[in-house]
Design an enzyme around this catalytic site. Structure first.
Site, PDB file in Angstrom:
ATOM      1  N   ARG A 195       0.839  -1.207   0.000  1.00 29.49           N
ATOM      2  CA  ARG A 195       0.000   0.000   0.000  1.00 29.49           C
ATOM      3  C   ARG A 195       0.871   1.254   0.000  1.00 29.49           C
ATOM      4  NH1 ARG A 195      -2.521  -4.037   0.154  1.00 29.49           N
ATOM      5  NH2 ARG A 195      -2.457  -3.525  -2.033  1.00 29.49           N
ATOM      6  N   GLN A 212     -11.021   8.864   7.302  1.00 26.37           N
ATOM      7  CA  GLN A 212     -10.744   7.468   7.684  1.00 26.37           C
ATOM      8  C   GLN A 212      -9.592   6.922   6.857  1.00 26.37           C
ATOM      9  OE1 GLN A 212     -14.787   5.215   8.060  1.00 26.37           O
ATOM     10  NE2 GLN A 212     -15.148   6.993   6.776  1.00 26.37           N
ATOM     11  N   ILE A 262      -5.952   6.337   5.252  1.00 24.80           N
ATOM     12  CA  ILE A 262      -4.582   6.351   5.774  1.00 24.80           C
ATOM     13  C   ILE A 262      -3.613   6.909   4.731  1.00 24.80           C
ATOM     14  CG2 ILE A 262      -4.991   4.519   7.450  1.00 24.80           C
ATOM     15  CD1 ILE A 262      -3.605   2.528   5.567  1.00 24.80           C
ATOM     16  N   HIS A 307      -7.949   6.991  11.453  1.00 21.89           N
ATOM     17  CA  HIS A 307      -7.473   5.597  11.361  1.00 21.89           C
ATOM     18  C   HIS A 307      -5.971   5.524  11.145  1.00 21.89           C
ATOM     19  CE1 HIS A 307     -11.774   4.037  10.229  1.00 21.89           C
ATOM     20  NE2 HIS A 307     -11.638   4.315  11.519  1.00 21.89           N
ATOM     21  N   GLY A 324     -17.793   9.657   0.260  1.00 26.34           N
ATOM     22  CA  GLY A 324     -17.110   8.436  -0.174  1.00 26.34           C
ATOM     23  C   GLY A 324     -16.817   7.448   0.933  1.00 26.34           C
ATOM     24  N   THR A 325     -17.776   7.294   1.841  1.00 23.16           N
ATOM     25  CA  THR A 325     -17.602   6.264   2.876  1.00 23.16           C
ATOM     26  C   THR A 325     -18.822   5.350   2.902  1.00 23.16           C
ATOM     27  OG1 THR A 325     -17.306   5.795   5.224  1.00 23.16           O
ATOM     28  CG2 THR A 325     -18.350   7.909   4.682  1.00 23.16           C
TER      29      THR A 325
HETATM   30  P1  OAD Z   1     -15.220   1.515   1.729  1.00 21.44           P
HETATM   31  O1  OAD Z   1     -14.384   0.842   0.715  1.00 21.44           O
HETATM   32  O2  OAD Z   1     -15.945   0.669   2.713  1.00 21.44           O
HETATM   33  O3  OAD Z   1     -16.324   2.379   0.986  1.00 21.44           O
HETATM   34  C1  OAD Z   1     -16.017   3.246  -0.058  1.00 21.44           C
HETATM   35  C2  OAD Z   1     -17.268   4.030  -0.399  1.00 21.44           C
HETATM   36  O4  OAD Z   1     -16.937   4.992  -1.379  1.00 21.44           O
HETATM   37  C3  OAD Z   1     -18.408   3.182  -0.970  1.00 21.44           C
HETATM   38  O5  OAD Z   1     -19.609   3.538  -0.291  1.00 21.44           O
HETATM   39  C4  OAD Z   1     -18.473   3.598  -2.438  1.00 21.44           C
HETATM   40  O6  OAD Z   1     -19.798   3.631  -2.930  1.00 21.44           O
HETATM   41  C5  OAD Z   1     -17.906   4.996  -2.393  1.00 21.44           C
HETATM   42  N1  OAD Z   1     -17.204   5.415  -3.612  1.00 21.44           N
HETATM   43  C6  OAD Z   1     -16.351   4.683  -4.369  1.00 21.44           C
HETATM   44  N2  OAD Z   1     -15.832   5.425  -5.356  1.00 21.44           N
HETATM   45  C7  OAD Z   1     -16.365   6.657  -5.217  1.00 21.44           C
HETATM   46  C8  OAD Z   1     -16.217   7.883  -5.933  1.00 21.44           C
HETATM   47  N3  OAD Z   1     -15.426   8.004  -6.981  1.00 21.44           N
HETATM   48  N4  OAD Z   1     -16.926   8.958  -5.507  1.00 21.44           N
HETATM   49  C9  OAD Z   1     -17.764   8.854  -4.432  1.00 21.44           C
HETATM   50  N5  OAD Z   1     -17.927   7.741  -3.715  1.00 21.44           N
HETATM   51  C10 OAD Z   1     -17.247   6.659  -4.102  1.00 21.44           C
HETATM   52  O7  OAD Z   1     -14.306   2.611   2.443  1.00 21.44           O
HETATM   53  P2  OAD Z   1     -14.506   3.370   3.853  1.00 21.44           P
HETATM   54  O8  OAD Z   1     -15.932   3.719   4.067  1.00 21.44           O
HETATM   55  O9  OAD Z   1     -13.517   4.450   3.876  1.00 21.44           O
HETATM   56  O10 OAD Z   1     -10.761   1.040   8.406  1.00 21.44           O
HETATM   57  O11 OAD Z   1     -14.093   2.248   4.864  1.00 21.44           O
HETATM   58  C11 OAD Z   1     -14.114   2.557   6.216  1.00 21.44           C
HETATM   59  C12 OAD Z   1     -13.023   1.823   6.940  1.00 21.44           C
HETATM   60  O12 OAD Z   1     -13.131   0.430   6.652  1.00 21.44           O
HETATM   61  C13 OAD Z   1     -11.606   2.149   6.494  1.00 21.44           C
HETATM   62  O13 OAD Z   1     -11.104   3.328   7.045  1.00 21.44           O
HETATM   63  C14 OAD Z   1     -10.847   0.964   6.977  1.00 21.44           C
HETATM   64  C15 OAD Z   1     -11.800  -0.113   6.508  1.00 21.44           C
HETATM   65  O14 OAD Z   1     -11.809  -1.272   7.175  1.00 21.44           O
HETATM   66  C16 OAD Z   1      -9.707   0.526   9.047  1.00 21.44           C
HETATM   67  O15 OAD Z   1      -8.800  -0.004   8.455  1.00 21.44           O
HETATM   68  C17 OAD Z   1      -9.752   0.687  10.524  1.00 21.44           C
END
Ligand code: OAD
Length: 232
Positions: A55, A89, A91, A107, A175-176
């Protein structure tokens, strides 16, 4: 107007950093408990280091750069006069590279390493291995870990996040996937009169907790939303 922003992997997807739960999701090929828990690191530090080394190298490659969404947030912050906090969130360091200042990496940060013994944190761009010498005492090897929060560990800055949520007039989650807590619960900490907006390609389990949902790519929708906000 006090502004609180929360970003997730979706904001960096268009910069070439894979999301966690997408089709090209990072966890694919790796079970979460193999690479992102303290016990995984105790059991198989080589595998965990290799995962984060990959990464880190990818993040430092030429092709990974902040996109229009990161840049729009940094420009908005620079022009904004009231409180502004960007909780991420992610890194990766793309918000910092874009010029955002008040960033809370809840995170942790991939480009930092933490001493397992003292907790001291060092800027870090190289691979980490069990042979990596300690920067302060090179006779000590393998005592560094990535400065990232693993499942079962406490995210950073929760008090600050909760205070910011209570004083926010605008909360925007970008984007979460809203499945990982406590980040997914920040919207529930905001006041009833706080305007809450979710920007995402798709609906999330928390979509109904927001006043407004904007569906589309972060690189398009974030600059557009912030432009409209400053125009009103
Ligand atoms: P996810 O991979 O779970 O979710 C990514 C989100 O971004 C999804 O809801 C997609 O629909 C959306 N998405 C993707 N591409 C996009 C774009 N171009 N524009 C807008 N939205 C888009 O990622 P996180 O929610 O960040 O934690 O995940 C949360 C945590 O889960 C991370 O920080 C990590 C992981 O486990 C730890 O490692 C503690």
């Amino acid at each position: 107007m006090n502004v609180l922003i929360l970003t997730g992997a979706g904001i960096s997807a268009e910069s070439g950093v894979p999301t966690f739960r997408g089709e090209d999701g990072l966890w694919e090929g790796h079970r979460l408990d193999e690479v992102a828990t303290p016990s995984a690191f105790e059991r198989n530090p080589h595998l965990v280091h290799r995962f984060y080394n990959e990464r880190r190298r990818s993040l430092l490659s030429e092709s990974v750069q902040p996109n229009a969404a990161h840049i729009a947030l940094a420009e908005f912050e620079a022009a904004h006069h009231d409180e502004f906090l960007l909780v991420t969130q992610n890194i990766d360091d793309l918000h910092y590279r874009a010029g955002s200042r008040n960033v809370l990496s809840m995170h942790g940060e991939l480009l930092k390493a933490k001493c397992l013994d003292s907790g001291e944190v060092f800027p870090w761009q190289e691979d980490l291995t069990m042979e990596t010498p300690h920067p302060r005492d090179p006779s000590q090897q393998g005592r560094l870990r990535p400065h990232v929060v693993w499942f079962g560990e406490m995210p950073f800055g929760l008090d600050l996040i909760s205070t910011a949520a209570q004083s926010a007039d605008l909360f925007v989650a970008i984007g979460t996937s809203a499945v990982v807590y406590p980040a997914a619960g920040i919207v529930d900490l905001t006041r009833a009169d706080c305007r809450t907006v979710e920007i995402n390609l798709d609906d999330t389990p928390q979509s109904t907790a927001f006043d407004e949902s904007i569906r589309g790519k972060a690189s398009v929708e974030v600059p557009k939303f912030l432009r409209q906000l400053t125009a009103t």
